[in-house]
Design an enzyme around this catalytic site. Sequence first.
Site, PDB file in Angstrom:
ATOM      1  N   ALA A  78       0.826  -1.244  -0.090  1.00  0.00           N
ATOM      2  CA  ALA A  78       0.100   0.058  -0.042  1.00  0.00           C
ATOM      3  C   ALA A  78       1.018   1.281  -0.208  1.00  0.00           C
ATOM      4  O   ALA A  78       1.456   1.661   1.039  1.00  0.00           O
ATOM      5  CB  ALA A  78      -1.020   0.061   1.235  1.00  0.00           C
ATOM      6  N   GLN A 120       0.002  -0.991  -5.595  1.00  0.00           N
ATOM      7  CA  GLN A 120      -1.060  -0.509  -4.718  1.00  0.00           C
ATOM      8  C   GLN A 120      -1.282   0.783  -4.423  1.00  0.00           C
ATOM      9  O   GLN A 120      -0.459   1.299  -3.540  1.00  0.00           O
ATOM     10  CB  GLN A 120      -1.489  -1.580  -3.585  1.00  0.00           C
ATOM     11  CG  GLN A 120      -2.839  -1.410  -2.887  1.00  0.00           C
ATOM     12  CD  GLN A 120      -2.935  -2.572  -1.642  1.00  0.00           C
ATOM     13  OE1 GLN A 120      -2.356  -2.253  -0.754  1.00  0.00           O
ATOM     14  NE2 GLN A 120      -3.739  -3.430  -1.998  1.00  0.00           N
ATOM     15  N   TYR A 203      -9.585   1.112   4.810  1.00  0.00           N
ATOM     16  CA  TYR A 203      -8.961   2.430   4.208  1.00  0.00           C
ATOM     17  C   TYR A 203      -9.693   3.165   3.610  1.00  0.00           C
ATOM     18  O   TYR A 203     -11.175   2.961   3.402  1.00  0.00           O
ATOM     19  CB  TYR A 203      -7.641   2.097   3.673  1.00  0.00           C
ATOM     20  CG  TYR A 203      -6.632   1.201   4.245  1.00  0.00           C
ATOM     21  CD1 TYR A 203      -6.250   1.772   5.708  1.00  0.00           C
ATOM     22  CD2 TYR A 203      -6.205  -0.003   4.028  1.00  0.00           C
ATOM     23  CE1 TYR A 203      -5.309   1.138   6.597  1.00  0.00           C
ATOM     24  CE2 TYR A 203      -5.265  -0.748   4.870  1.00  0.00           C
ATOM     25  CZ  TYR A 203      -5.058  -0.191   6.059  1.00  0.00           C
ATOM     26  OH  TYR A 203      -4.110  -0.859   6.972  1.00  0.00           O
ATOM     27  N   ARG A 251      -8.888  -3.609  -5.372  1.00  0.00           N
ATOM     28  CA  ARG A 251      -8.771  -4.624  -3.994  1.00  0.00           C
ATOM     29  C   ARG A 251     -10.050  -4.165  -3.169  1.00  0.00           C
ATOM     30  O   ARG A 251     -10.101  -3.058  -2.768  1.00  0.00           O
ATOM     31  CB  ARG A 251      -7.543  -4.667  -3.216  1.00  0.00           C
ATOM     32  CG  ARG A 251      -7.646  -5.291  -2.087  1.00  0.00           C
ATOM     33  CD  ARG A 251      -6.475  -5.685  -1.421  1.00  0.00           C
ATOM     34  NE  ARG A 251      -5.751  -6.918  -1.757  1.00  0.00           N
ATOM     35  CZ  ARG A 251      -4.896  -7.599  -1.037  1.00  0.00           C
ATOM     36  NH1 ARG A 251      -4.621  -7.330   0.219  1.00  0.00           N
ATOM     37  NH2 ARG A 251      -4.434  -8.681  -1.482  1.00  0.00           N
ATOM     38  N   LEU A 322      -4.668 -17.209   3.466  1.00  0.00           N
ATOM     39  CA  LEU A 322      -4.118 -18.453   4.088  1.00  0.00           C
ATOM     40  C   LEU A 322      -4.415 -19.543   2.932  1.00  0.00           C
ATOM     41  O   LEU A 322      -4.366 -20.508   3.127  1.00  0.00           O
ATOM     42  CB  LEU A 322      -5.243 -18.822   5.247  1.00  0.00           C
ATOM     43  CG  LEU A 322      -5.159 -17.876   6.470  1.00  0.00           C
ATOM     44  CD1 LEU A 322      -6.265 -18.446   7.648  1.00  0.00           C
ATOM     45  CD2 LEU A 322      -3.975 -17.708   6.835  1.00  0.00           C
TER      46      LEU A 322
END
Length: 380
Positions: A78, A120, A203, A251, A322
């Site tokens: 980011a 990003q 964000y 995203r 994960l």
Amino acid sequence: MSSASAQASSPTAVVDSVATPSLFDPISLRGVVIRNRLWAAPMCQYSVTEHDGVPTEWHLVHLGSMAAGGAGLIVVEATAVSPEGRITPADTGIWTDTQAAAWARIVRYLHRQGATAGIQLAHAGRKGSTWPAWGTPERGTVPAEQGGWPTLGPSVLAFPGYAEPLALDAAGIDTVVTDFVAAARRAVDAGFDVLELHAAHGYLLHQFLSPLSNRRTDEYGGSLQNRARLLLRIVAAVRAEVGEAVPLLVRFSATDYAADGWSVDETAEVAAWAAAAGADFFDVSSGGNVTGVQIPLSPGYQVPLARFVKDNARVPVNAVGLITTAAHANDIVTSGAADAVMLGREFLRDPHFPLRAAHELGVQLDYWPGQYLRAAWPEV
């Protein structure tokens, strides 16, 4: 932007695919060919020691090791579009030419290793001006006398444990759009192949999308179309700035995991609008906007969210969360649940995961670094 006006413009990107793609099949976005579908997720390093937003040797080595290790697309962490857009004082930025020049050096190295370079673009909003996650025992908002700054948000509503933000007015919103556009231009000029807009993890853009953080009563609050207006403005403005050749990802956090919060149904609807406005591909994560929720952690726990967005918005997606084994990553792609996968922590544990994954899946790669060929697994 209303849904009608968003749908009036058609996306021009084409995602190349084969009948049943697998993890090591290339994928093409707007003609940018990515060598495989095993991608490195953006991971904040909080390693800008001078607090000037300029990436350092740490970033070169951190990102370069994943490129040498065979990652297809590497999306760098980011990266703030303005000083107040940083999560912490130790974040990277791309609001100055000096920062862009430092990124250009890193991009050149990623390209020499055969990786596609993405960035990003981010604004932390009310979650900015905080202490880094490591290196200090301090938590919460950094005081002004220690390098902190006033934060911004859609509403005067603090993230739990952080300072109260200032609500953006119309001029402030226009400035945010301008900052994203300028950052996108610098990124492309620095050599980045792919851009990603960060509308996840609580964000600023996620804060506007979620009714739990957006209590506005103007054209940027209330209805889904209004809450999505800022994101869609930025998508359209960035597309106009960088032209038709540059792939643009978004995203999303697909859900807030909270009653009356941002939901996967809304994510799918806004993804379709964003595609019509010029976005090409969607990076599906979850959570981060509110505290006190239960997140159902398990291997691949966000894959169903990615598949829902893909199927309902009819857009290409990647899955993240994960994913730690080659077989699992490959199954996600071959099943059609996602068009690519992103790994975060597994890449930190093993920057050369793609080389190992190819061996485990019986795939012969032609991009082993020459310096490492002696370590290549022998044919059985």
